[in-house]
Design an enzyme around this catalytic site. Structure first.
Site, PDB file in Angstrom:
ATOM      1  N   ASN A 114       0.899  -1.155   0.000  1.00 43.25           N
ATOM      2  CA  ASN A 114       0.000   0.000   0.000  1.00 43.25           C
ATOM      3  C   ASN A 114       0.936   1.203   0.000  1.00 43.25           C
ATOM      4  OD1 ASN A 114      -2.297  -1.650   0.159  1.00 43.25           O
ATOM      5  ND2 ASN A 114      -2.011  -1.850   2.365  1.00 43.25           N
ATOM      6  N   GLU A 123      -8.076  -3.381  -3.070  1.00 50.93           N
ATOM      7  CA  GLU A 123      -8.327  -2.718  -1.782  1.00 50.93           C
ATOM      8  C   GLU A 123      -8.096  -1.215  -1.870  1.00 50.93           C
ATOM      9  OE1 GLU A 123      -5.793  -5.005   0.901  1.00 50.93           O
ATOM     10  OE2 GLU A 123      -7.473  -6.355   1.277  1.00 50.93           O
ATOM     11  N   ASP A 161      -6.583 -15.231   1.493  1.00 56.78           N
ATOM     12  CA  ASP A 161      -5.647 -14.277   2.089  1.00 56.78           C
ATOM     13  C   ASP A 161      -4.889 -14.879   3.277  1.00 56.78           C
ATOM     14  OD1 ASP A 161      -4.301 -11.987   2.602  1.00 56.78           O
ATOM     15  OD2 ASP A 161      -5.986 -10.888   3.464  1.00 56.78           O
ATOM     16  N   GLU A 183      -0.214 -12.561  10.386  1.00 54.35           N
ATOM     17  CA  GLU A 183      -1.464 -11.798  10.429  1.00 54.35           C
ATOM     18  C   GLU A 183      -2.651 -12.640  10.888  1.00 54.35           C
ATOM     19  OE1 GLU A 183      -2.417  -9.969   6.692  1.00 54.35           O
ATOM     20  OE2 GLU A 183      -4.368  -9.263   7.392  1.00 54.35           O
ATOM     21  N   HIS A 243     -11.330 -17.371   7.438  1.00 50.42           N
ATOM     22  CA  HIS A 243     -11.731 -15.960   7.523  1.00 50.42           C
ATOM     23  C   HIS A 243     -12.829 -15.730   8.557  1.00 50.42           C
ATOM     24  CE1 HIS A 243     -12.381 -11.844   6.207  1.00 50.42           C
ATOM     25  NE2 HIS A 243     -11.388 -11.961   5.339  1.00 50.42           N
TER      26      HIS A 243
HETATM   27  C1  BDP Z   1      -4.161  -8.494   3.647  1.00 52.78           C
HETATM   28  C2  BDP Z   1      -3.890  -7.504   4.717  1.00 52.78           C
HETATM   29  C3  BDP Z   1      -3.732  -6.101   4.218  1.00 52.78           C
HETATM   30  C4  BDP Z   1      -2.771  -6.089   3.037  1.00 52.78           C
HETATM   31  C5  BDP Z   1      -3.284  -7.015   1.972  1.00 52.78           C
HETATM   32  C6  BDP Z   1      -2.334  -7.193   0.806  1.00 52.78           C
HETATM   33  O1  BDP Z   1      -4.928  -7.553   5.648  1.00 52.78           O
HETATM   34  O2  BDP Z   1      -3.260  -5.316   5.275  1.00 52.78           O
HETATM   35  O3  BDP Z   1      -2.614  -4.815   2.537  1.00 52.78           O
HETATM   36  O4  BDP Z   1      -3.452  -8.299   2.481  1.00 52.78           O
HETATM   37  O5  BDP Z   1      -1.749  -8.254   0.715  1.00 52.78           O
HETATM   38  O6  BDP Z   1      -3.684  -9.718   4.119  1.00 52.78           O
HETATM   39  O7  BDP Z   1      -2.190  -6.302  -0.012  1.00 52.78           O
END
Ligand code: BDP
Length: 720
Positions: free
Chosen positions: A230, A311, A385, A413, A541
C-alpha cells in the site's frame, strides 16, 4: 600478601559468577550466535581442520566474508584463526576461479559450471599436496553463501573431515517484502516499528542494517522490498532515494538487492501529470525517467513491486486498462537496466463477487502471455488471504506463459500474530508440494514456481516479513524460525520442515538432543494445532474484524460482504461450509480436472478442505465416524489442549535455555493457551447457535457465554 589475594580472588570469582547469572540472551543474534562450541571432540576436530584462512580477492563481498569467518571462528572455536597468504595443511581456501589462482588450479571448474552464479561447493581436497577445505563458487556472493553453509556445519556439530557438498538455489529471486510505511508503522507487523529509520538515514547506518543483511545472506535471501505494497509515492522522490541508496550500499556486499513498491498514481501525485494512464506517452516517459533516476542512486536496483486495483489502491483499471498494460509500462521503464516488475495478483473486485476466491484467476488467466519478459506475477499461496489453511491458488499451473512468483506471509497476520508459536515451514511445504495436475500427476506448485514445469525464464518467491525493531527482530523468538525457513525453502524447496527446524534449533539454542527432539516435534505440530483451535476442517476468515486478532465468526453487515465471516462459513440451521463446487460458486472449476476430482465430492474430499469446498449438513459423517458438528468441537478442544502440551514441553527444557529466552517463550505460550481457549469457546458457542446440538460429552463447558465473547473488543491491536 596471601591474605589479601584470597579475598580478591574470591570477589573476582563472585563477580564472574554473577555476570554469568545475569547474562541473558535477548535473541538479537538470531541463529548467528557463534558461542563457544560445547562438544569437546567436535571442537578438537574443527580446530585441527581449520588451521588458517586463505582468501584471495579483496572485493567488498569477500571482505565481509572474511569478517564473518573471523567472527564465527573466534566465537565457535574460541581461538583466532589466522588469515594467511600461503597454503598450509588444513587451511580453509575460499574464492572463485577468477579471483583465486589457487581455486583456479584445482580441478573444480566443471563442477562449478553446473552451479550458476549463486551456487557453491565445499570440498575437502589436496591443494599443492596439502589437505585443505575449499569453498568455491563462480561469484563472490556464491563464496559468501558457501561460507555461511560452512559456518552452519560447525554450529550444528557436523563432521568436516571429508566434505563434498554442492548447492545451488532452485529459485532466482528470493525476496523479503516489508510492509513498512515511511512513518515507521508496519502494516501487519507485530514486532515493533519498522527497522528502517528513514529520519536518520542516509547518514546514520544502524548496526541492525548490517546484521539484517548478514542474516539474510546466511539463508540465501537476495532481495528486499523496503516499502509497503500500500505504497507511498514519496519513496520515489530524491529526498528518499538518497536514503534508499544508503541502505542499498550497506546491503550490496551481502548480495542483497533493493526493490521498491511503486504507487501507480505517482505520476500524478509527485510528477504533476494529470493522468497515470499506462498507455499515455507522457506517463510512460515519466516512469522511464523516474527509473533512470533511481538507477543513478542504486545502479543495481532490482525493480518494482506493485499492488494495483486492489483494496482501493490505484491501478490501470482506473483508466480502462488491464493489469498487463500497467505491468508492461513499468517493465519497459526498468528493462534496459535489468530491472523486473513483480505485479501482484492479490485483487478482488469492488463489486463483491459471488466468491472472492475466484477473482484473481478471472482477471489474470486471460492475460497469460501478455506480459513482458521481465514481469513476474506475484500470487499469494492461497486464493483468499494467508489463512491458517488454504488450498493452493488456482493460478498456479494456469499461466504457462507467465512466470508466477509465490507470495507467502511470514508475518502472522492470521496465525495468532506475535503471541502464538507457529512454525510455518509445514504450511509453506503443503502449498509447494500440492499437485496442480496441469501436466499430469506430479505437477506440483513447487515445479510451477521454480520454473521447471513451464520453463519460466524468471523465478521468484516472496515472503512478507515479520521483522521489526524489537530486540529479537520478530516479536516472538520462534518467529525467527519462520524468517529462517522461508529463506531456506526459497533456496531449496525440497528440504523437509524437520531438517530446517533442526538446523534452526541447533544454531539458536543448543545441539543437545534432549532439547532438540521434543522441541522439533512441537514446532512441526504447531501449525496443525493452530488450525484446529482457529479454523478446523477448512473453515476460514472467521477472525476479528479489521485487526484480525482473536475469533469473530459472528462478524457480519460490514462495508463489504467479503470482509465478514458469515460470507465464508455460511453456517445455517442446516449445515456449514462454502460450496465451491458446481452447485455453488464453482471456484473448483478453476483447477485442473485432477484437483476437481480430488475435492469434488464431500464424501471423499480430504478433510482439511471439507468446509472450504463444501456445505455439509451438521450430521454429515466424517472419517472419525463423528458428525461434522462433533468433529468441529473435538478439533477446537484438541487444538486448545495441544497448546497446554506445548507449554509442558517447553517447561521441561528450562535447563537448556538461558533464563531470558526461556521466560520469553514460556510467557508467550501462556498467552497462546488463553487465546486458543478463547477461539475454542467463542467458535463452538457461536456455531452451536446454528447446530442446536450439545457440546459432546466429556468436553468441558466454555468458561463464558457467547455474549461475553462477542463483546470482547480489543483496542490498539498492533499491525494496522
Ligand atoms: C491483507 C492484509 C492487508 C494487506 C493485503 C495485501 O490484511 O493489510 O494490505 O493483504 O496483501 O492480508 O495487499
Amino acid at each position: 600478601m596471601k591474605f589479601k589475594i584470597l579475598p580478591f580472588a574470591l570477589a573476582l570469582l563472585l563477580i564472574i559468577n554473577l555476570t554469568e547469572l545475569a547474562y541473558s540472551d535477548d535473541g538479537y543474534r538470531l541463529w548467528q550466535r557463534y558461542e563457544l562450541l560445547k562438544d569437546p571432540q567436535k571442537l578438537q576436530q574443527y580446530r585441527q581442520n581449520i588451521s588458517g584462512v586463505l582468501i584471495q580477492g579483496t572485493s567488498p563481498t569477500l571482505t565481509v566474508t572474511r569478517q564473518e569467518l573471523d567472527m564465527a571462528l573466534s566465537g565457535l572455536l574460541g581461538q583466532n584463526v589466522k588469515n594467511q597468504s600461503e597454503i598450509t595443511a588444513n587451511a580453509l581456501v575460499l574464492g572463485t576461479p577468477e579471483n583465486s589462482p589457487l581455486i583456479k588450479s584445482l580441478n573444480v571448474t566443471s563442477k562449478l559450471a553446473k552451479l550458476g552464479t549463486e551456487g557453491y561447493l565445499i570440498e575437502t581436497v589436496a591443494v599443492k599436496g596439502q589437505k585443505a577445505t575449499v569453498i568455491a563458487a563462480n561469484s563472490d556472493v556464491g563464496v559468501l553463501y558457501g561460507t555461511f553453509q560452512f559456518i552452519k556445519l560447525l554450529q550444528t556439530n557436523q563432521d568436516i573431515t571429508r566434505l563434498s557438498i554442492s548447492s545451488t538455489p532452485k529459485i532466482h529471486r528470493r525476496i523479503l517484502n516489508h510492509w513498512d510505511n515511511l512513518n515507521r508503522t508496519v502494516e501487519r507487523g507485530y514486532a515493533g516499528f519498522s527497522i528502517w529509520d528513514w529520519h536518520k538515514l542516509p547518514d546514520y547506518i544502524d548496526q541492525r542494517y548490517i546484521d539484517y543483511a548478514r542474516a539474510n545472506a546466511s539463508i540465501g535471501i537476495n532481495g528486499t522490498v523496503l516499502t509497503n505494497v500500500n505504497a507511498n509515492a514519496l519513496i520515489l522522490t530524491p529526498a528518499y532515494l538518497v536514503k534508499v541508496k544508503a541502505l542499498a550500499d550497506t546491503f550490496r556486499p551481502y548480495g542483497l538487492k533493493v526493490y521498491l513498491t511503486a504507487r501507480f498514481s505517482a505520476p500524478v501525485e509527485i510528477g504533476g501529470l494529470k493522468t497515470a494512464d499506462p498507455l499515455d506517452e507522457q506517463v510512460k516517459a515519466w516512469w522511464k525517467n523516474k527509473a533512470d533516476e533511481i538507477y543513478t542512486y542504486v545502479p543495481d536496483f532490482g525493480g518494482f513491486l506493485v499492488k494495483a486495483n486492489s483494496e482501493g489502491q490505484p491501478g490501470p483499471q482506473n483508466y480502462g486498462r488491464n493489469h498487463a498494460d500497467g505491468a508492461n509500462m513499468l517493465a519497459d521503464a526498468v528493462a534496459d537496466k535489468g530491472g523486473i516488475v513483480m505485479w501482484r495478483a492479490f485483487v478482488y473486485d469492488n463489486k463483491v463477487p459471488d466468491d472472492r476466491a475466484k477473482q484473481a484467476f478471472t482477471e489474470f488467466k486471460p492475460l497469460d502471455g501478455k506480459f513482458r519478459k521481465n514481469v513476474l506475477v506475484q500470487v499469494k499461496n492461497g486464493p483468499i488471504d494467508f489463512q491458517p489453511r488454504e488450498p493452493f491458488h488456482p493460478l498456479f499451473g494456469a499461466m504457462p506463459q507467465t512466470p508466477l512468483m509465490m507470495e507467502f506471509q511470514i508475518t502472522q497476520e492470521y496465525l495468532g500474530q506475535a503471541t502464538n508459536l507457529v512454525y510455518q515451514a509445514p504450511l509453506y511445504k503443503e502449498t509447494l508440494d500440492a499437485d496442480t495436475f496441469v501436466k499430469g500427476a506430479g505437477s506440483t506448485v513447487a515445479k510451477v514456481v521454480d520454473g521447471s514445469l513451464h520453463q519460466y525464464n524468471l523465478t521468484g518467491m516472496a515472503g512478507v516479513a515479520n521483522i521489526g525493531n524489537d530486540r529479537n527482530w520478530t516479536g516472538h523468538l520462534f518467529g525467527q524460525a519462520n524468517w529462517y525457513c522461508f529463506g531456506r525453502l526459497a533456496w531449496d524447496h525440497t528440504l523437509t520442515s524437520e531438517k530446517i527446524a533442526d538446523e534452526w534449533l541447533r544454531m539458536t539454542f543448543t545441539n543437545e538432543t534432549a532439547f532438540l527432539n521434543p522441541i522439533n516435534k512441537m514446532m512441526l505440530q504447531s501449525r496443525e494445532t493452530l488450525v484446529n483451535y482457529m479454523t478446523p476442517l477448512g473453515l476460514h476468515h472467521i477472525m476479528g474484524y479489521d485487526h484480525h486478532y482473536g475469533p469473530g465468526p459472528w462478524i457480519k453487515d460490514k462495508k463489504r460482504a467479503d470482509w465478514t465471516s458469515v460470507y465464508y462459513h455460511k453456517a445455517s440451521p442446516e449445515g456449514i461450509g462454502f460450496d465451491r463446487t458446481a452447485t455453488g460458486s464453482n471456484a473448483l472449476a478453476q483447477y485442473a480436472p485432477g484437483v476437481q476430482k480430488l475435492y469434488g465430492k464431500a464424501e471423499t474430499c480430504p478433510e482439511p478442505f471439507l468446509l472450504w469446498f463444501h456445505h455439509v449438513k451438521w450430521d454429515f459423517k466424517v472419517k472419525s465416524g463423528r458428525t461434522v458438528w462433533d468433529e468441529i468441537c473435538h478439533r477446537y478442544y484438541s487444538g486448545a489442549a495441544m497448546v497446554g502440551e506445548m507449554r509442558k514441553t517447553w517447561d521441561a527444557t528450562q535447563s537448556y535455555v538461558d533464563a531470558e529466552r526461556f521466560n520469553h517463550v514460556k510467557m508467550l505460550l501462556l498467552i497462546q493457551e488463553k487465546e486458543a481457549r478463547w477461539w475454542r469457546d467463542a467458535c463452538v458457542l457461536y456455531f452451536q447457535t446454528f447446530a442446536q446440538r450439545p457440546i459432546p460429552a466429556g468436553l468441558e463447558k466454555p468458561t463464558h457465554s457467547l455474549e461475553y465473547y462477542q463483546k470482547q473488543d480489543p483496542k490498539f491491536v498492533p499491525g494496522i
